[in-house]
Motif scaffolding. Structure first.
Motif, PDB file in Angstrom:
ATOM      1  N   VAL A  62       0.845  -1.204   0.000  1.00 58.20           N
ATOM      2  CA  VAL A  62       0.000   0.000   0.000  1.00 58.20           C
ATOM      3  C   VAL A  62       0.877   1.249   0.000  1.00 58.20           C
ATOM      4  O   VAL A  62       0.565   2.243  -0.649  1.00 58.20           O
ATOM      5  N   LYS A  63       1.998   1.159   0.702  1.00 51.53           N
ATOM      6  CA  LYS A  63       2.907   2.293   0.835  1.00 51.53           C
ATOM      7  C   LYS A  63       3.399   2.827  -0.514  1.00 51.53           C
ATOM      8  O   LYS A  63       3.651   4.023  -0.649  1.00 51.53           O
ATOM      9  N   THR A  64       3.515   1.964  -1.513  1.00 52.96           N
ATOM     10  CA  THR A  64       3.987   2.427  -2.815  1.00 52.96           C
ATOM     11  C   THR A  64       2.976   3.378  -3.466  1.00 52.96           C
ATOM     12  O   THR A  64       3.361   4.266  -4.219  1.00 52.96           O
ATOM     13  N   ASN A  65       1.684   3.195  -3.176  1.00 50.02           N
ATOM     14  CA  ASN A  65       0.658   4.118  -3.705  1.00 50.02           C
ATOM     15  C   ASN A  65       0.332   5.239  -2.742  1.00 50.02           C
ATOM     16  O   ASN A  65      -0.033   6.331  -3.153  1.00 50.02           O
ATOM     17  N   VAL A  66       0.377   4.925  -1.448  1.00 49.02           N
ATOM     18  CA  VAL A  66      -0.007   5.881  -0.411  1.00 49.02           C
ATOM     19  C   VAL A  66       1.158   6.000   0.578  1.00 49.02           C
ATOM     20  O   VAL A  66       1.174   5.338   1.604  1.00 49.02           O
ATOM     21  N   PRO A  67       2.143   6.849   0.248  1.00 50.99           N
ATOM     22  CA  PRO A  67       3.335   6.924   1.109  1.00 50.99           C
ATOM     23  C   PRO A  67       3.029   7.345   2.541  1.00 50.99           C
ATOM     24  O   PRO A  67       3.802   7.036   3.449  1.00 50.99           O
ATOM     25  N   SER A  68       1.878   8.012   2.766  1.00 50.43           N
ATOM     26  CA  SER A  68       1.564   8.519   4.108  1.00 50.43           C
ATOM     27  C   SER A  68       0.967   7.443   5.009  1.00 50.43           C
ATOM     28  O   SER A  68       0.761   7.676   6.197  1.00 50.43           O
ATOM     29  N   VAL A  69       0.666   6.267   4.468  1.00 51.41           N
ATOM     30  CA  VAL A  69       0.011   5.240   5.274  1.00 51.41           C
ATOM     31  C   VAL A  69       0.994   4.705   6.329  1.00 51.41           C
ATOM     32  O   VAL A  69       2.200   4.648   6.096  1.00 51.41           O
ATOM     33  N   SER A  70       0.471   4.359   7.507  1.00 48.99           N
ATOM     34  CA  SER A  70       1.336   3.782   8.545  1.00 48.99           C
ATOM     35  C   SER A  70       0.940   2.325   8.776  1.00 48.99           C
ATOM     36  O   SER A  70      -0.186   1.915   8.458  1.00 48.99           O
ATOM     37  N   LEU A  71       1.880   1.563   9.322  1.00 52.11           N
ATOM     38  CA  LEU A  71       1.603   0.156   9.620  1.00 52.11           C
ATOM     39  C   LEU A  71       0.448   0.051  10.614  1.00 52.11           C
ATOM     40  O   LEU A  71      -0.416  -0.806  10.515  1.00 52.11           O
ATOM     41  N   GLU A  72       0.431   0.995  11.566  1.00 45.55           N
ATOM     42  CA  GLU A  72      -0.631   1.070  12.558  1.00 45.55           C
ATOM     43  C   GLU A  72      -2.004   1.178  11.883  1.00 45.55           C
ATOM     44  O   GLU A  72      -2.961   0.491  12.261  1.00 45.55           O
ATOM     45  N   THR A  73      -2.090   2.046  10.882  1.00 44.92           N
ATOM     46  CA  THR A  73      -3.349   2.237  10.147  1.00 44.92           C
ATOM     47  C   THR A  73      -3.759   0.956   9.435  1.00 44.92           C
ATOM     48  O   THR A  73      -4.933   0.585   9.427  1.00 44.92           O
ATOM     49  N   VAL A  74      -2.774   0.280   8.858  1.00 50.45           N
ATOM     50  CA  VAL A  74      -3.089  -0.964   8.153  1.00 50.45           C
ATOM     51  C   VAL A  74      -3.643  -1.992   9.150  1.00 50.45           C
ATOM     52  O   VAL A  74      -4.674  -2.609   8.906  1.00 50.45           O
ATOM     53  N   TYR A  75      -2.995  -2.128  10.291  1.00 54.08           N
ATOM     54  CA  TYR A  75      -3.484  -3.035  11.336  1.00 54.08           C
ATOM     55  C   TYR A  75      -4.919  -2.698  11.734  1.00 54.08           C
ATOM     56  O   TYR A  75      -5.781  -3.560  11.804  1.00 54.08           O
ATOM     57  N   ARG A  76      -5.122  -1.405  12.024  1.00 57.22           N
ATOM     58  CA  ARG A  76      -6.430  -0.972  12.510  1.00 57.22           C
ATOM     59  C   ARG A  76      -7.501  -1.180  11.440  1.00 57.22           C
ATOM     60  O   ARG A  76      -8.604  -1.628  11.730  1.00 57.22           O
ATOM     61  N   THR A  77      -7.153  -0.850  10.213  1.00 61.36           N
ATOM     62  CA  THR A  77      -8.118  -0.969   9.120  1.00 61.36           C
ATOM     63  C   THR A  77      -8.481  -2.434   8.883  1.00 61.36           C
ATOM     64  O   THR A  77      -9.655  -2.767   8.685  1.00 61.36           O
ATOM     65  N   LEU A  78      -7.491  -3.320   8.954  1.00 56.18           N
ATOM     66  CA  LEU A  78      -7.782  -4.742   8.765  1.00 56.18           C
ATOM     67  C   LEU A  78      -8.708  -5.252   9.871  1.00 56.18           C
ATOM     68  O   LEU A  78      -9.625  -6.029   9.604  1.00 56.18           O
ATOM     69  N   ALA A  79      -8.471  -4.778  11.100  1.00 57.59           N
ATOM     70  CA  ALA A  79      -9.337  -5.190  12.216  1.00 57.59           C
ATOM     71  C   ALA A  79     -10.765  -4.702  11.979  1.00 57.59           C
ATOM     72  O   ALA A  79     -11.734  -5.433  12.215  1.00 57.59           O
ATOM     73  N   THR A  80     -10.895  -3.468  11.492  1.00 60.89           N
ATOM     74  CA  THR A  80     -12.223  -2.917  11.195  1.00 60.89           C
ATOM     75  C   THR A  80     -12.900  -3.721  10.082  1.00 60.89           C
ATOM     76  O   THR A  80     -14.074  -4.075  10.188  1.00 60.89           O
ATOM     77  N   PHE A  81     -12.149  -4.015   9.030  1.00 55.66           N
ATOM     78  CA  PHE A  81     -12.701  -4.814   7.922  1.00 55.66           C
ATOM     79  C   PHE A  81     -13.194  -6.160   8.443  1.00 55.66           C
ATOM     80  O   PHE A  81     -14.247  -6.638   8.053  1.00 55.66           O
ATOM     81  N   GLU A  82     -12.393  -6.747   9.326  1.00 55.64           N
ATOM     82  CA  GLU A  82     -12.742  -8.059   9.850  1.00 55.64           C
ATOM     83  C   GLU A  82     -14.031  -7.987  10.668  1.00 55.64           C
ATOM     84  O   GLU A  82     -14.919  -8.822  10.529  1.00 55.64           O
ATOM     85  N   GLN A  83     -14.116  -6.932  11.508  1.00 56.87           N
ATOM     86  CA  GLN A  83     -15.323  -6.759  12.324  1.00 56.87           C
ATOM     87  C   GLN A  83     -16.573  -6.596  11.463  1.00 56.87           C
ATOM     88  O   GLN A  83     -17.660  -6.999  11.856  1.00 56.87           O
ATOM     89  N   HIS A  84     -16.409  -5.962  10.293  1.00 55.82           N
ATOM     90  CA  HIS A  84     -17.560  -5.746   9.417  1.00 55.82           C
ATOM     91  C   HIS A  84     -17.774  -6.903   8.450  1.00 55.82           C
ATOM     92  O   HIS A  84     -18.625  -6.827   7.565  1.00 55.82           O
ATOM     93  N   GLY A  85     -16.970  -7.930   8.610  1.00 54.73           N
ATOM     94  CA  GLY A  85     -17.168  -9.143   7.824  1.00 54.73           C
ATOM     95  C   GLY A  85     -16.821  -9.019   6.352  1.00 54.73           C
ATOM     96  O   GLY A  85     -17.320  -9.797   5.541  1.00 54.73           O
ATOM     97  N   ILE A  86     -15.959  -8.064   5.978  1.00 55.18           N
ATOM     98  CA  ILE A  86     -15.625  -7.956   4.555  1.00 55.18           C
ATOM     99  C   ILE A  86     -14.278  -8.619   4.219  1.00 55.18           C
ATOM    100  O   ILE A  86     -13.929  -8.735   3.052  1.00 55.18           O
ATOM    101  N   ILE A  87     -13.552  -9.028   5.239  1.00 55.87           N
ATOM    102  CA  ILE A  87     -12.350  -9.828   5.015  1.00 55.87           C
ATOM    103  C   ILE A  87     -12.307 -10.935   6.075  1.00 55.87           C
ATOM    104  O   ILE A  87     -13.047 -10.878   7.060  1.00 55.87           O
ATOM    105  N   VAL A  88     -11.417 -11.889   5.863  1.00 52.84           N
ATOM    106  CA  VAL A  88     -11.277 -13.006   6.793  1.00 52.84           C
ATOM    107  C   VAL A  88      -9.850 -13.029   7.327  1.00 52.84           C
ATOM    108  O   VAL A  88      -8.900 -12.819   6.573  1.00 52.84           O
ATOM    109  N   ARG A  89      -9.718 -13.262   8.620  1.00 48.56           N
ATOM    110  CA  ARG A  89      -8.392 -13.423   9.227  1.00 48.56           C
ATOM    111  C   ARG A  89      -8.052 -14.915   9.249  1.00 48.56           C
ATOM    112  O   ARG A  89      -8.887 -15.740   9.614  1.00 48.56           O
ATOM    113  N   ILE A  90      -6.840 -15.237   8.851  1.00 49.82           N
ATOM    114  CA  ILE A  90      -6.406 -16.636   8.865  1.00 49.82           C
ATOM    115  C   ILE A  90      -5.333 -16.779   9.931  1.00 49.82           C
ATOM    116  O   ILE A  90      -4.262 -16.189   9.825  1.00 49.82           O
TER     117      ILE A  90
END
Ligand SMILES: [Zn+2]
Ligand SMILES: [Zn+2]
Length: 151
Positions: free
Chosen positions: A52-80
């Protein structure tokens, strides 16, 4: 959710998808979702962050973690949970299971019709609400086996 998501998703697709999942569509979320949705290797948060960083240099690892957790809570992705706390993620919501190589940490899809048709024992219904039922089969993949035998 039965919404079919093409591998090349537009922001409009994502907005619609978010609306049905009651999630606020932001551009950063879109970039993270798009990257995961086009991946076939079930990336970890760190792997996704690097992409993601290659397209959005301002993104942080923290944001990616948080966003994935949010996606998971809303059932749009699956955690393995294949490798302890090194969680991996999948945007493919169709029913399937995973093969995980304990050497190279590659994760592949497989379908297991007999298992997927199985009903959970009644006692699990007394326990509470079941939200997912997935299998991770672990072992060594063929390319790791080849390396092992030629070493
Ligand atoms: Zn392997
Ligand atoms: Zn998968």
């Amino acid at each position: 959710m039965d919404t079919k998501i093409p591998s090349q998703i537009t922001f409009d697709d994502f907005r619609e998808f978010c609306n049905s999942a009651k999630l606020k569509p932001t551009h950063q979320r879109f970039e993270i979702y798009r990257e995961l949705n086009s991946a076939t290797d079930h990336p970890s948060a760190e792997m996704l962050y690097q992409r993601v960083k290659t397209n959005v240099p301002s993104v942080s690892l923290e944001t990616v973690y948080r966003t994935l957790a949010t996606f998971e809570q809303h059932g749009i992705i699956v955690r393995i949970n294949a490798f302890g706390d090194r969680a991996r993620f999948d945007a493919n919501l169709t029913v399937h299971q995973h093969l995980a190589c304990t050497n190279c940490l590659a994760i592949c899809d497989f379908t297991w019709t007999a298992f997927e048709k199985l009903e959970l024992p009644a006692q699990t219904g007394n326990w509470g609400r079941i939200e997912s039922q997935q299998v991770v089969v672990k072992g060594l993949c063929n390319s790791c086996l080849e390396k092992e035998s030629s070493a």
